[in-house]
Design an enzyme around this catalytic site. Structure first.
Site, PDB file in Angstrom:
ATOM      1  CB  VAL A  78      50.762 -13.120 -22.380  1.00  0.00           C
ATOM      2  CG1 VAL A  78      51.809 -12.552 -23.331  1.00  0.00           C
ATOM      3  CG2 VAL A  78      51.259 -13.009 -20.942  1.00  0.00           C
ATOM      4  CB  CYS A  79      47.113 -14.782 -26.111  1.00  0.00           C
ATOM      5  SG  CYS A  79      48.277 -16.155 -26.018  1.00  0.00           S
ATOM      6  CB  SER A  80      44.007 -11.070 -23.868  1.00  0.00           C
ATOM      7  OG  SER A  80      43.118  -9.989 -23.846  1.00  0.00           O
TER       8      SER A  80
END
Length: 168
Positions: free
Chosen positions: A62-64
């Site tokens: 999700v951070c990516s």
């Protein structure tokens, strides 16, 4: 009740440390480091609108996705500095930036002092990670939008943050 009071990570409640960022209040200055280990502060973006994308770790799915989304958006924004802040080591951020052609935003690390996490209330107690969220500051560093994502493994509301930034 605050946005920060009911945040979970994989369904488990977490506690955020530091001062809650509140719309209408001045954004506090903070010190982080860039991918070359050089100090960076909010003052380095004076006169610009700032979108601060806060992620726990750049190497997670999700951070990516969040970082890549803001990279695409940053290409089209005028007088807006996009800052993605995590506690990842700058070396990991550099690798990620190189592998994903991240050139239109600033990947910054709060690993040394956790200054940003405490000043804006994103520091996760007991984990030394940042919770997921977005802060938008105007040209005078007044907070115009804050989102503490309720479930850390979910994506933020990109459209709302971008709408606020574009309106400034």
């Amino acid at each position: 009740m605050s946005q920060r009071d009911q945040i979970t990570m994989k369904g488990n409640p977490i506690t955020l440390l530091g001062t809650e960022a509140i719309v209408g209040k001045p954004g506090e200055n903070f010190r982080v480091v860039d991918m070359g280990l050089q100090p960076v502060t909010l003052d380095d973006f004076a006169g610009k609108i700032k979108i601060i994308s806060v992620v726990p770790s750049i190497d997670t799915g999700v951070c990516s996705i969040q970082t890549k989304r803001f990279e695409e958006e940053a290409k089209t924004l005028d007088n807006v500095a996009v800052l993605t802040i995590s506690v990842d080591l700058p070396f990991a951020q550099k690798r990620f930036a190189d592998e994903n052609c991240i050139t239109h935003q600033n990947l910054l690390s709060d690993y040394q002092t956790h200054d940003f996490g405490i000043e804006y209330g994103f520091e996760i107690e007991g984990l030394a990670l940042l919770s997921r969220g977005i802060v938008v500051l105007d040209q005078n560093n007044i907070i115009r939008h804050v989102e503490y994502v309720q479930e850390v493994t979910n994506e933020p509301d990109y459209d709302k943050a971008l709408e606020v930034a574009k309106s400034l």
